[in-house]
Each structure stands twice: as structure tokens, then as C-alpha cells.
Design a protein around this motif. Sequence first.
Motif, PDB file in Angstrom:
ATOM      1  N   GLU A 168       0.794  -1.133   0.095  1.00 32.26           N
ATOM      2  CA  GLU A 168       0.007   0.088  -0.101  1.00 32.26           C
ATOM      3  C   GLU A 168       0.791   1.337  -0.006  1.00 32.26           C
ATOM      4  N   PRO A 169       1.198   1.815  -1.078  1.00 34.34           N
ATOM      5  CA  PRO A 169       1.945   2.844  -1.057  1.00 34.34           C
ATOM      6  C   PRO A 169       1.699   4.017  -0.522  1.00 34.34           C
ATOM      7  N   VAL A 170       0.588   4.382  -0.284  1.00 31.95           N
ATOM      8  CA  VAL A 170       0.008   5.753   0.574  1.00 31.95           C
ATOM      9  C   VAL A 170       0.284   5.116   1.900  1.00 31.95           C
ATOM     10  N   LEU A 171      -0.035   4.034   2.324  1.00 35.70           N
ATOM     11  CA  LEU A 171       0.285   3.842   3.657  1.00 35.70           C
ATOM     12  C   LEU A 171       1.970   3.931   4.051  1.00 35.70           C
ATOM     13  N   ALA A 172       2.709   3.151   3.271  1.00 40.25           N
ATOM     14  CA  ALA A 172       4.035   3.310   3.252  1.00 40.25           C
ATOM     15  C   ALA A 172       4.597   4.630   3.316  1.00 40.25           C
ATOM     16  N   ALA A 173       4.288   5.664   2.568  1.00 40.94           N
ATOM     17  CA  ALA A 173       4.489   7.021   2.560  1.00 40.94           C
ATOM     18  C   ALA A 173       4.241   7.783   3.754  1.00 40.94           C
ATOM     19  N   ARG A 174       2.891   7.278   4.407  1.00 43.26           N
ATOM     20  CA  ARG A 174       2.442   8.203   5.738  1.00 43.26           C
ATOM     21  C   ARG A 174       3.331   7.597   6.812  1.00 43.26           C
ATOM     22  N   THR A 175       3.694   6.230   6.860  1.00 45.24           N
ATOM     23  CA  THR A 175       4.611   5.600   7.970  1.00 45.24           C
ATOM     24  C   THR A 175       5.860   6.383   7.902  1.00 45.24           C
ATOM     25  N   VAL A 176       6.363   6.524   6.705  1.00 36.12           N
ATOM     26  CA  VAL A 176       7.835   7.316   6.530  1.00 36.12           C
ATOM     27  C   VAL A 176       7.660   8.651   7.146  1.00 36.12           C
ATOM     28  N   ALA A 177       6.522   9.269   7.039  1.00 34.89           N
ATOM     29  CA  ALA A 177       6.453  10.549   7.472  1.00 34.89           C
ATOM     30  C   ALA A 177       6.276  10.931   8.788  1.00 34.89           C
ATOM     31  N   LEU A 178       5.419   9.755   9.193  1.00 34.60           N
ATOM     32  CA  LEU A 178       5.332   9.683  10.683  1.00 34.60           C
ATOM     33  C   LEU A 178       6.691   9.688  11.445  1.00 34.60           C
ATOM     34  N   ALA A 179       7.595   8.705  10.864  1.00 36.33           N
ATOM     35  CA  ALA A 179       8.707   8.498  11.479  1.00 36.33           C
ATOM     36  C   ALA A 179       9.759   9.613  11.594  1.00 36.33           C
ATOM     37  N   ASN A 180       9.449  10.482  10.623  1.00 36.37           N
ATOM     38  CA  ASN A 180      10.316  11.775  10.540  1.00 36.37           C
ATOM     39  C   ASN A 180       9.571  12.860  11.100  1.00 36.37           C
ATOM     40  N   ALA A 181       8.651  12.918  11.704  1.00 39.90           N
ATOM     41  CA  ALA A 181       7.951  13.804  12.357  1.00 39.90           C
ATOM     42  C   ALA A 181       9.055  13.951  13.787  1.00 39.90           C
ATOM     43  N   ALA A 182       8.683  15.212  14.235  1.00 36.91           N
ATOM     44  CA  ALA A 182       9.641  15.680  15.312  1.00 36.91           C
ATOM     45  C   ALA A 182       9.466  14.959  16.696  1.00 36.91           C
ATOM     46  N   VAL A 183       8.364  14.442  16.773  1.00 34.20           N
ATOM     47  CA  VAL A 183       7.872  13.634  18.209  1.00 34.20           C
ATOM     48  C   VAL A 183       8.647  12.187  17.873  1.00 34.20           C
TER      49      VAL A 183
END
Length: 276
Positions: free
Chosen positions: A52-67
Amino acid sequence: MLKLDQISHIVTQAARGELVFPTSVNAALRLQMTLADPDCDTEDVLRRVLAEPVLAARTVALANAAVFNRSGTPITSVRAAVARVGYRHLYTMAAAMVVRQFGARIRDPHLRAQAEQLWRHTAHVAALSYVIAGKLTATDPDTALFAGIIHEAGGFYLLSQADDMPGLLDDPADWLGAPQEIIARQLMKKLCIPDPVALAVVSLPGATLTPPPLGLRDTLLIAKHLAPVASPLASKQDATQGPAGLAGFIDDNAALEQILRDSHDDAASMSAALLV
């Protein structure tokens, strides 16, 4: 009369457990089932995320979030992202995908705009809930994040149904109250939402806040009031005044203001990741 018949039909379907889900949510639901297994295989999880490319992209984005990225070192692979955020947050991202898919199939431009606004509201509520839970309401932040993600699932479902029934949501008096609660309860059951989270979500409409705020429901109430994007499905009272007792707690609350200032970057980065 037609609208009331349509709402009655939707409510009857919900009460029977016959909610209509778009086929596009199946992959996310399968991932949630996999993650719910305490013996789930890491490689199987990664395969499902990568499918699921969209889910993969969002997981990477969350991992790079400041928190989640205190070191400031960016992550570029799904494997590293899953390792950083953990299965619990991956489960939350899968839930986010399920909720968003209800709005993704909407064709009517006005309803689609409402669905997009509702998701922006949801993302801000989820991020604020994460911050408020740990510092104000004695609630598990990860649970609050998850609850924020799914708290408007019923609204997304109604918007998706309105796409096939023009005018369905024109008068909030037709669907707020009992119809809204029945649909929300059955959605929580269909999505296998844990009882404490489901109860907090279902009890939101018409809720009041008695300071000091405690628990998951109060966390969501405060986050919804503070969200910079309002829900397009909010009642007129909630849109202007918010739940009873809430304004009195929030207005001139120096401790809350300090919490929000200290956590601004974390909340902003998390909501941005959810909006990818």
C-alpha cells in the motif's frame, strides 16, 4: 420525508451490522488484523505495508515527525520507519487509512470538500490529543492518538452515504443524536475498536467537561475545541461555543497555554505527517 427514510435505512443497516465498506479498506483492515496478532511476523507486516504505497509514505512521514525523530536524522525506508514508530503506531496509521478511504470515493465536489476538511480536523485533533493526554489528562498518549484518528469515522461514513443520497445531511437535526450514535457504535464494532476507545468516541456528542479534565473523552473534547480546523459536521452550538464547561476551562488557562507552546512543534509535525 425522503431524507428521513434514507436516514432510517442507513440506521437500520447499521443496527443489523450491515455497514457498507469500500473495498479499498480491505488491505488496511488485513494489516490491522496482522498487527493484532502478538506473534505476527515482521516480514509479513512489511510486505503488507509496502503493498500500500500511500500507507508506506505516511508511515515514513510519521517516523520523520519531530515527536519520533529527536535526533533529526531522516529515515527513507519503510523498514526503518516501522522500526522507529513501532507496531502500535503502525496500527494507528492503518486505522487512518481506513477512515480516509470513506471520503476517497466521494464524487460530489461539495461533499468531497467536506470530507477533506473533516480529515484536516481529524489530523489536528489526533495530534493535539497525543500532546494533551500525556501532559494534562492522565491518559496514554498513544491511545489518545488512535482515538483522535477514528473519532470522526461515523462522520466520514455518513458523507460517503450522502454521495449516493443527495441532500442527506442538509439538516443536522435529521441525523444528529440517536442515528449518529447508532452508526458510530456499529462502526466501532465493525472496526474492532477496543471498548474504552469506542466508549469515549460514542460519548462525545452532547458531552460536558467538568474540570479537572481526565481520561480519553475529556482529551478528545479539548483537542476538538482547540483544533485550528473545525469539523464541517459540527452542530451550531459545538461550532460556536463547544461543549458545556469547556470554554470556562480553556479561557485564560495559563497551564494549558504553556503545554501547547511547549508541544507546538510536536503537534504540528505529527498533524502534518497524518495529512500526507
